[in-house]
Write a protein that holds these residues in place. Structure first.
Motif, short mmCIF file in Angstrom:
data_model
loop_
_atom_site.label_atom_id
_atom_site.label_comp_id
_atom_site.label_asym_id
_atom_site.label_seq_id
_atom_site.Cartn_x
_atom_site.Cartn_y
_atom_site.Cartn_z
N UNK A 184 62.05 12.88 15.17
CA UNK A 184 61.51 13.12 13.82
C UNK A 184 62.55 13.72 12.88
N UNK A 211 59.66 9.71 8.18
CA UNK A 211 58.23 9.62 7.88
C UNK A 211 57.95 8.37 7.05
N UNK A 247 55.65 8.81 12.87
CA UNK A 247 54.91 10.02 12.54
C UNK A 247 54.67 10.83 13.80
N UNK A 248 54.88 12.14 13.71
CA UNK A 248 54.69 12.99 14.88
C UNK A 248 53.54 13.98 14.69
N UNK A 291 48.11 13.17 11.03
CA UNK A 291 49.11 12.16 11.34
C UNK A 291 48.62 10.76 10.97
#
Lengths: 288, 234
Positions: free
Chosen positions: B48, B74, B79-80, B147
């Motif tokens: 990320x 992003x 996406x984390x 998320x």
């Protein structure tokens, strides 16, 4: 006798409106971002000199200059954060404290060198204008400052509650890594929020000028009061800054009436302690 | 869709990852397993772009993202949902979810919000509530929901079952399966070996910052070396 008290009360409320205005920017910077901004008073002074120069050299009334000075101060705040405070601090509270204190020292002495230590004032038609309210006389510039500070508080509250940038400012202050994972860049948001806080000071400066003096030391009149208001009202609360400002204004005014000018300010500390005893998070502070 | 080659990363002088190779293909669930301190969270933080890899590279959907900003990652749809959730405690449930779409998914924000609330009706009941006061399970739902608001192409879940009761963990894994069935690729980083291997197609076992074992999840579940790696006896 009643009139004296009523006059003190109204006067306190009006002065409180001005205090609230100065505290608004600080509640964003200190209350939300937790930057201990010792430069707050000095930057207010810079804003007041900017407004004074525009009035004196260009003949622009401070009220007309308000948008320009507010924008200019926003830019100055943003630059200060990007070039000095953000770089020096690297997220450490101690370093931020020293950085903002350093900015204050530099600004105070720069303006002392440029303008000398004299106090200055502008004379406009409004300076001594009053509204008669029965037996009471209300100073017009103070009424205007009071009304505009309420409007600005409302606008800032709306901005923080309803816009993505406002949400991001609140989010970044508590959880920067979570914010990064959503694509928010904390260093940008901090610079922006610091700029907005300083922009508020620009507006405050223009509203203060018609009824107040300017000198390189003028910031110190406001800075401690502003910190008191932010903590009293609740860290980061805009309604709190307004109510806290009014409360402090009235307390100061009443304290002066009862205890005399020299002993009067003790009232502020008493009210401060009393409020924090019963509501440790301040009047409008969120429970933690 | 995600290709990681020779990834090295760490914190200052402390190297944690020593050359990780890892792939996730379109529509897969890939599990990353390993004991505490094996480097799983460091791997996620490097993916990320919260920390910068010291060597190696990361490609996502064919584009090089090594050294890109965390916002660029992003924007690309990686996406984390981080370990410990890292939701915004001073914001309402609604504001947390809306911020999920801060950079990505903004045009469809209303539709995605409705979808998240459909998946997690509990969040809908608590939209105005500050999240600091919610239970661990609700906070985990919110973190996943946030998320989802960013319309992930690949969703990284870091220890999503941490601190959840067995029943909630079961619900969580069912949900992960459902999201994946809709076509979402998932990188599932977990300590819960049995349930992770049951749901994943492939898995990697990380030990001391390197990939110790990898392969088909079903085969790994029976592999005696897995237990050894997990207990640090290998």
């Amino acid at each position: 006798m009643v009139e004296i008290y009523a006059a003190a009360l109204i006067n306190g409320l009006l002065i409180g409106g001005v205090y609230a205005l100065v505290a608004l920017g600080l509640t964003l910077i200190y209350g939300v971002l937790h930057i201990v901004n010792f430069a707050h008073g000095s930057l207010l002074m810079v804003g007041m000199f900017a407004a004074w120069l525009m009035a004196e050299k260009l003949g622009v009334h401070p009220y007309a200059a308000l948008p320009v000075v507010a924008l200019g101060m926003f830019a100055l705040g943003w630059l200060l954060y990007r070039l000095v405070i953000g770089r020096v601090s690297r997220g450490e509270d101690r370093a931020i404290l020293l950085a903002t204190l350093g900015v204050a020292v530099v600004l105070d002495n720069l303006f002392l060198t440029l303008f000398g230590g004299d106090t200055r004032q502008i004379e406009s038609d409004l300076t001594f204008a009053v509204i008669e309210l029965g037996p009471l006389l209300l100073s017009v510039p103070k009424v205007i400052a009071f009304a505009v500070s309420l409007l600005l508080a409302g606008a800032l509250w709306g901005f923080m509650a309803l816009t993505d940038t406002g949400r991001a400012i609140r989010a970044v202050a508590k959880e920067p890594e979570g914010a990064r994972l959503m694509g928010i860049r904390p260093e940008r948001i901090f610079a922006l929020a610091y700029g907005i806080g300083i922009g508020c000071l620009g507006a405050a400066a223009c509203l203060l000028l018609p009824s107040f003096f300017v000198s390189p030391h003028v910031g110190s009149v406001f800075v401690l009061v502003a910190f008191t208001i932010v903590v009293l009202g609740g860290m980061g609360s805009f309604p709190g800054a307004v109510v806290g400002g009014l409360l402090i204004g009235v307390t100061e005014s009443m304290g002066g009436l009862w205890l005399g000018e020299s002993l009067g300010p003790i009232g502020i500390s008493l009210v401060f302690i009393a409020v924090l005893l019963f509501r440790p998070t301040g009047l409008f502070g969120a429970a933690r | 869709m995600l290709e990681v080659r020779g990834l090295h990363a760490g914190y200052g002088p402390f190297a944690v990852l020593h050359g990780i190779d890892l792939d996730v293909a379109e529509g897969e669930i890939v599990a990353v397993l390993g004991a505490n301190g094996a480097g799983k969270t460091t791997l996620n933080r490097a993916l990320s772009a919260v920390i910068r890899p010291t060597a190696g590279n990361i490609r996502f959907e064919g584009a090089e993202i090594t050294g890109a900003g965390h916002d660029a990652v992003v924007r690309a749809g990686l996406i984390q949902v981080p370990e410990g959730r890292k939701i915004f405690p001073n914001l309402s449930v609604r504001d947390n979810l809306l911020l999920g779409a801060y950079l990505r998914g903004r045009p469809n924000r209303a539709r995605n919000l409705a979808r998240v609330l459909d998946i997690f009706p509990r969040l809908g009941e608590r939209l105005g509530q500050l999240v600091g006061s919610m239970s661990g399970g609700e906070q985990q739902m919110l973190a996943i929901g946030r998320g989802m608001m960013a319309e992930p192409r690949l969703l990284i879940l870091d220890e999503p079952s941490l601190g959840l009761s067995p029943i909630l963990t079961e619900e969580l894994f069912a949900l992960i399966g459902r999201l994946n069935a809709e076509g979402l690729a998932i990188l599932l980083v977990e300590q819960n070996v049995v349930q992770s291997l049951a749901i994943a197609g492939r898995a990697y076992v990380i030990e001391h910052g390197v990939v110790a074992l990898q392969g088909d999840a079903a085969a790994l579940a029976d592999d005696p070396r897995l237990r050894a790696a997990y207990l640090g006896l290998a």
